[in-house]
Design a protein around this motif. Sequence first.
Motif, PDB file in Angstrom:
ATOM      1  N   TYR A 138       0.627  -1.358   0.062  1.00  0.00           N
ATOM      2  CA  TYR A 138      -0.149   0.016  -0.108  1.00  0.00           C
ATOM      3  C   TYR A 138       0.591   1.466   0.057  1.00  0.00           C
ATOM      4  O   TYR A 138       0.128   2.299  -0.140  1.00  0.00           O
ATOM      5  N   ASP A 139       2.220   0.849   0.025  1.00  0.00           N
ATOM      6  CA  ASP A 139       3.114   2.125  -0.242  1.00  0.00           C
ATOM      7  C   ASP A 139       3.277   2.251  -1.536  1.00  0.00           C
ATOM      8  O   ASP A 139       4.468   1.185  -1.924  1.00  0.00           O
ATOM      9  N   ARG A 140       2.938   3.404  -1.815  1.00  0.00           N
ATOM     10  CA  ARG A 140       3.663   3.584  -3.345  1.00  0.00           C
ATOM     11  C   ARG A 140       5.110   3.859  -3.886  1.00  0.00           C
ATOM     12  O   ARG A 140       5.552   2.659  -4.468  1.00  0.00           O
ATOM     13  N   ARG A 141       5.703   3.852  -2.951  1.00  0.00           N
ATOM     14  CA  ARG A 141       6.699   4.314  -3.168  1.00  0.00           C
ATOM     15  C   ARG A 141       7.727   2.663  -3.274  1.00  0.00           C
ATOM     16  O   ARG A 141       8.474   2.192  -3.400  1.00  0.00           O
ATOM     17  N   ALA A 147       6.230   0.369  -3.584  1.00  0.00           N
ATOM     18  CA  ALA A 147       5.924  -0.168  -4.520  1.00  0.00           C
ATOM     19  C   ALA A 147       6.339  -0.121  -5.818  1.00  0.00           C
ATOM     20  O   ALA A 147       7.624  -1.169  -6.362  1.00  0.00           O
ATOM     21  N   LYS A 148       7.080   0.627  -6.167  1.00  0.00           N
ATOM     22  CA  LYS A 148       7.955   0.948  -7.218  1.00  0.00           C
ATOM     23  C   LYS A 148       9.406   0.821  -6.958  1.00  0.00           C
ATOM     24  O   LYS A 148       9.501   0.165  -7.700  1.00  0.00           O
ATOM     25  N   ILE A 149      10.079   1.053  -5.918  1.00  0.00           N
ATOM     26  CA  ILE A 149      11.022   0.107  -6.054  1.00  0.00           C
ATOM     27  C   ILE A 149      11.330  -1.232  -5.639  1.00  0.00           C
ATOM     28  O   ILE A 149      11.960  -2.056  -6.660  1.00  0.00           O
ATOM     29  N   ILE A 150      10.110  -1.742  -5.624  1.00  0.00           N
ATOM     30  CA  ILE A 150      10.370  -3.319  -5.454  1.00  0.00           C
ATOM     31  C   ILE A 150      10.056  -3.734  -7.504  1.00  0.00           C
ATOM     32  O   ILE A 150      10.931  -4.614  -7.456  1.00  0.00           O
TER      33      ILE A 150
END
Length: 95
Positions: free
Chosen positions: A21-24, A26-29
């Motif tokens: 639920y953490d967009r930042r 999620a983007k890194i992963i």
Amino acid sequence: MLCSGSRCRKRELARPSLSLYDRRLAKIIKRCQDLPGYELFQYVGEDGERHAIDSNAVNEYIRQIAGEEFSTKDFRTWAGTVLAARALQQFETID
């Protein structure tokens, strides 16, 4: 479920899934998942090449920064002990 290397390939039905639920984060992963290859942990070095990070590298790093013979196993044991202690605190004391 986490898997690494060829273990994921051998069990095609056991694909890892993750809900974030953490967009930042999620983007890194997502950027990590887009790296080619089958290594779970890797990075792109200053030379532009991919470098795998295995458990030996992590354990060596821990030993270097700790200055003692510690490994990831010590951290897992410590984390389990902390979780168990917190769970035990929830029980009522009986005389």
